[in-house]
Design an enzyme around this catalytic site. Structure first.
Site, short mmCIF file in Angstrom:
data_model
loop_
_atom_site.label_atom_id
_atom_site.label_comp_id
_atom_site.label_asym_id
_atom_site.label_seq_id
_atom_site.Cartn_x
_atom_site.Cartn_y
_atom_site.Cartn_z
N HIS A 194 0.83 -1.20 0.00
CA HIS A 194 0.00 0.00 0.00
C HIS A 194 0.87 1.26 0.00
O HIS A 194 0.73 2.14 -0.85
CB HIS A 194 -0.94 0.00 1.21
CG HIS A 194 -1.75 1.26 1.32
ND1 HIS A 194 -3.00 1.41 0.74
CD2 HIS A 194 -1.48 2.45 1.89
CE1 HIS A 194 -3.44 2.63 0.97
NE2 HIS A 194 -2.55 3.29 1.67
N GLU A 241 -4.77 6.40 -2.75
CA GLU A 241 -4.92 5.28 -1.82
C GLU A 241 -5.08 3.94 -2.53
O GLU A 241 -4.85 2.89 -1.94
CB GLU A 241 -6.12 5.52 -0.89
CG GLU A 241 -5.98 6.72 0.03
CD GLU A 241 -4.70 6.69 0.85
OE1 GLU A 241 -4.20 5.59 1.16
OE2 GLU A 241 -4.17 7.78 1.16
N ARG A 268 -23.65 4.84 12.51
CA ARG A 268 -23.08 3.48 12.56
C ARG A 268 -24.18 2.46 12.30
O ARG A 268 -23.98 1.46 11.62
CB ARG A 268 -22.48 3.22 13.94
CG ARG A 268 -21.25 4.04 14.24
CD ARG A 268 -20.02 3.35 13.72
NE ARG A 268 -19.32 2.65 14.79
CZ ARG A 268 -18.20 1.97 14.60
NH1 ARG A 268 -17.67 1.89 13.40
NH2 ARG A 268 -17.61 1.37 15.60
N HIS A 297 -7.94 9.13 12.18
CA HIS A 297 -8.18 10.18 11.19
C HIS A 297 -9.12 11.27 11.70
O HIS A 297 -9.09 12.39 11.20
CB HIS A 297 -8.73 9.58 9.90
CG HIS A 297 -7.78 8.61 9.26
ND1 HIS A 297 -7.54 7.36 9.80
CD2 HIS A 297 -6.99 8.71 8.17
CE1 HIS A 297 -6.65 6.74 9.05
NE2 HIS A 297 -6.29 7.52 8.06
N ARG A 303 -11.81 9.44 0.85
CA ARG A 303 -10.87 8.94 -0.16
C ARG A 303 -10.70 7.42 -0.05
O ARG A 303 -10.50 6.74 -1.05
CB ARG A 303 -9.51 9.63 -0.01
CG ARG A 303 -8.89 9.46 1.34
CD ARG A 303 -7.53 10.14 1.48
NE ARG A 303 -7.61 11.59 1.53
CZ ARG A 303 -6.72 12.34 2.17
NH1 ARG A 303 -5.69 11.79 2.79
NH2 ARG A 303 -6.83 13.67 2.17
N TYR A 304 -10.79 6.88 1.18
CA TYR A 304 -10.63 5.43 1.35
C TYR A 304 -11.84 4.68 0.81
O TYR A 304 -11.72 3.60 0.27
CB TYR A 304 -10.38 5.07 2.82
CG TYR A 304 -9.08 5.65 3.35
CD1 TYR A 304 -7.87 5.06 3.03
CD2 TYR A 304 -9.08 6.79 4.14
CE1 TYR A 304 -6.67 5.58 3.50
CE2 TYR A 304 -7.89 7.32 4.61
CZ TYR A 304 -6.68 6.71 4.29
OH TYR A 304 -5.51 7.26 4.75
ZN LIG Z 1 -2.36 5.39 2.10
#
Ligand SMILES: [Zn+2]
Length: 445
Positions: free
Chosen positions: A203, A231, A312, A336, A345-346
């Protein structure tokens, strides 16, 4: 886990509230409505389309996630039948999922494993074969180079931190750095010899490959096409590395053996992958859904924790193991959130990496075979389409970069759905069996 939340989120609620105020003041001074718009601009160049795109993708992905959640829940209910009463709302208590943030379910694989075969411990095998952090980095580099991508630089080798230095404080959260100074690119991480860390190396090295590929762009374009692209690079590669085909060659695990049913081995492999990649999707989305609402003031400080758990529930179908009042600030337990790093972004990365992967598999000639079997090791063709896209950096709008590599301008859920289709079909049958059993039991009562 409760203790972790006492020493993290709970402690920072006041500071977080103040930070939100300050960030919004800065945003407004710069002509933005709130910090939410600043983040969306930083990562995606545009504001309005991104949130709609999130919602559209989530609508497409939800059936896959729901099927997985139902399957996992049934397994957990059975596993804990004498000890834990599950809530009636269909949710899973967060502490049963084997991850501090319930952000993926990978570590409960042994409880939910579809078939009791191939019980190899990859971490032990790595250690037995004399893997060290350096050797793991070398192997990762070898994979990238097999695609025709460059070797890590001299400064990278001299200046990266790959194990925790003795006698010094260090934020061990793995990261990759572009120093904007000749060939000065680095990784900082505290590597342990495990398969998870091996994946993390790929990664982080993906970030460095991206840094190197757009090195010759003007400084303003020395960035990813969007935050999700950056990412996704290393994960795309790791997806190939983690295939049974590749692992068998590399360290002699997950190899097809005469007694093992390939369908059963496939379902185990895809389940493990889904516990990581599919389980993460709603979490990847809600962290920023939550913070956008916080920045815009639709979630007020006096409801920070209850609204968090509402989300959640809405996205992940996960509930707190015990009541959580406003004296807590549970989102603050996530790095984060504490470090104020945008997160959506993830979510995009987890979707687009399957588009990258599928495009590279096609380029490598992997056609007419299930997508999850594809390992493009040694395919310069696959490496070239990736490298050509990375070279663009941020010089073109991201839909153009995406189109150049994959032939489509949209971030689309099609590839990830296609990848997991065999598992989806299998889970539907399994889940139906369980429902039928439950109905029978009820009618007997
Ligand atoms: Zn990364």
């Amino acid at each position: 886990m409760g203790k972790w939340r006492d020493v993290t989120g709970k402690q920072m609620k006041k500071k977080f509230t103040r930070l939100v105020e300050l960030q919004n003041t800065g945003a407004k001074d710069n002509g933005y409505k709130s910090q939410a718009e600043v983040w969306l601009t930083i990562d995606f160049d545009e504001i309005n389309g991104v949130e709609k795109m999130c919602d559209k993708l989530w609508t497409e992905l939800k059936p896959l996630y729901s099927e997985l959640l139902t399957y996992v829940r049934n397994k957990l209910v059975d596993f804990y039948r004498d000890d834990i009463t599950f809530p009636d709302d269909g949710s899973i208590p967060a502490h049963l999922l084997g991850n501090m943030w319930a952000q993926d379910f990978e570590s409960i694989f042994d409880i939910v494993r579809p078939y009791d075969i191939q019980n190899e411990n990859y971490d032990d095998v790595l250690k037995d074969q004399g893997y060290t952090p350096v050797k793991m980095f070398m192997k990762a580099q070898e994979f990238y180079m097999s695609l025709g991508l460059p070797r890590m630089t001299r400064k990278f080798r001299r200046k990266s931190i790959i194990v925790k230095p003795a006698g010094r404080k260090l934020v061990c959260h793995a990261s990759a750095w572009d120093f904007f100074d000749d060939d000065d690119f680095r990784i900082k991480m505290c590597t342990n010899v495990t398969m998870d860390y091996f994946e993390t190396i790929h990664h982080e090295m993906g970030h460095v490959q991206y840094f190197m590929a757009y090195e010759n762009q003007p400084v303003v374009y020395r960035r990813g096409a969007n935050g999700g692209f950056h990412e996704a690079i290393g994960d795309t590669i790791a997806n190939a590395v983690r295939t049974p085909q590749h692992l068998c060659e590399l360290i002699g695990v997950a190899c097809p053996s005469p007694g093992v049913d390939t369908h059963e081995a496939d379902m185990n492999y895809l389940m493990k992958k889904a516990l990581l990649k599919v389980a993460f999707l709603p979490f990847g989305l809600l962290i920023d859904k939550y913070r956008w609402a916080v920045f815009r003031g639709t979630i007020k400080p006096e409801h920070y924790n209850s609204e968090w758990w509402k989300m959640r529930m809405e996205y992940q179908m996960i509930s707190p193991p015990s009541p959580r009042g406003e004296e807590y600030f549970d989102p603050g337990a996530k790095y984060h959130v504490a470090a104020s790093v945008p997160y959506v972004r993830y979510f995009f990365s987890f979707v687009v990496q399957f588009q990258f992967y599928e495009a590279m598999c096609k380029a490598a000639g992997h056609v007419h075979k299930p997508l999850h079997e594809c390992d493009f090791f040694n395919s310069v063709e696959a490496g070239t389409i990736l490298h050509d896209m990375m070279k663009l950096g941020g010089s073109k709008p991201w839909p153009e970069a995406l189109e150049q590599m994959t032939g489509t301008r949209d971030i689309s859920a099609d590839s990830i759905i296609r990848y997991f289709q065999p598992l989806m079909d299998w889970m539907k049958i399994e889940n139906k069996k369980t429902t039928d059993k439950q109905t029978k039991l009820k009618s007997k009562k």
